[in-house]
Design a protein around this motif. Sequence first.
Motif, short mmCIF file in Angstrom:
data_model
loop_
_atom_site.label_atom_id
_atom_site.label_comp_id
_atom_site.label_asym_id
_atom_site.label_seq_id
_atom_site.Cartn_x
_atom_site.Cartn_y
_atom_site.Cartn_z
N GLN A 28 -8.71 0.91 2.90
CA GLN A 28 -8.43 1.00 1.47
C GLN A 28 -8.80 -0.33 0.81
O GLN A 28 -8.28 -1.37 1.20
N VAL A 29 -9.70 -0.27 -0.15
CA VAL A 29 -10.01 -1.44 -0.96
C VAL A 29 -9.19 -1.29 -2.23
O VAL A 29 -9.32 -0.31 -2.96
N LEU A 30 -8.33 -2.26 -2.45
CA LEU A 30 -7.34 -2.16 -3.51
C LEU A 30 -7.79 -2.84 -4.79
O LEU A 30 -8.58 -3.79 -4.75
N GLY A 31 -7.27 -2.40 -5.90
CA GLY A 31 -7.59 -2.99 -7.19
C GLY A 31 -6.85 -4.28 -7.47
O GLY A 31 -7.15 -4.97 -8.43
N GLU A 32 -5.87 -4.58 -6.62
CA GLU A 32 -5.10 -5.80 -6.79
C GLU A 32 -5.00 -6.53 -5.46
O GLU A 32 -5.39 -6.00 -4.43
N SER A 33 -4.46 -7.73 -5.50
CA SER A 33 -4.35 -8.56 -4.30
C SER A 33 -3.36 -7.97 -3.30
O SER A 33 -2.32 -7.44 -3.68
N SER A 34 -3.73 -8.10 -2.04
CA SER A 34 -2.82 -7.75 -0.94
C SER A 34 -2.70 -8.96 -0.01
O SER A 34 -2.43 -8.81 1.18
N ALA A 35 -2.92 -10.14 -0.57
CA ALA A 35 -2.98 -11.38 0.22
C ALA A 35 -1.64 -11.82 0.79
O ALA A 35 -1.61 -12.52 1.79
N THR A 36 -0.55 -11.42 0.18
CA THR A 36 0.77 -11.76 0.72
C THR A 36 1.48 -10.47 1.11
O THR A 36 1.09 -9.38 0.67
N VAL A 37 2.52 -10.59 1.90
CA VAL A 37 3.29 -9.41 2.30
C VAL A 37 3.82 -8.69 1.06
O VAL A 37 3.71 -7.47 0.94
N LEU A 59 3.54 -3.98 -2.57
CA LEU A 59 3.45 -3.43 -3.92
C LEU A 59 2.17 -2.62 -4.10
O LEU A 59 2.20 -1.50 -4.62
N ALA A 60 1.06 -3.15 -3.66
CA ALA A 60 -0.23 -2.47 -3.82
C ALA A 60 -0.31 -1.17 -3.02
O ALA A 60 -0.96 -0.21 -3.45
N LEU A 61 0.34 -1.16 -1.87
CA LEU A 61 0.27 0.01 -0.98
C LEU A 61 1.46 0.95 -1.13
O LEU A 61 1.52 1.99 -0.47
N ASN A 62 2.42 0.57 -1.97
CA ASN A 62 3.62 1.37 -2.20
C ASN A 62 4.36 1.66 -0.89
O ASN A 62 4.66 2.80 -0.55
#
Length: 156
Positions: A20-29, A34-37
């Motif tokens: 999954q390429v997300l529209g927002e950062s997933s750089a922190t836990v 939040l991005a992955l719900n």
Amino acid sequence: MTIESVKESLKKHQADDRIQVLGESSATVKDAALALNCKEEEIAKTMAFHVNDQTVVVVMAGDVKIANAKFKAEFGVKAKMIKGDQVEALTGHPPGGVCPFGLKNDVTVYLDESLRRFDTVYPACGSANSAIEITIEELETFTNFPKWVDISKEMN
């Protein structure tokens, strides 16, 4: 390397199309959850360390941190994380995108016992805005890890 090397690595397991390429950062836990719900503990964070002259990464649940005494007992050295400006050169992935797939050949992957309580987890995929949902069995298969380790302590 980065996300392209992860795609190549996961292609061997017919899983590259699940990134999954997300529209927002997933750089922190927190950002990733939040991005992955999903819950923060379901994020499979990958931490990079110097162990003697080797680079190792440990994949662990998002709600735990390193227990220094356990790390030293397992690896024989004090836990020394790789500095941010060296992470990409040593692992092949930038900070925030370090994952257990598509790494440089000399990097060893370990899986922490904190992950075993989940059916599925979400590791990054080589960039600060990517992830994949995989089962623990898939994580074992996809990473070529030598063994499970118990080097974590619960966060307060």
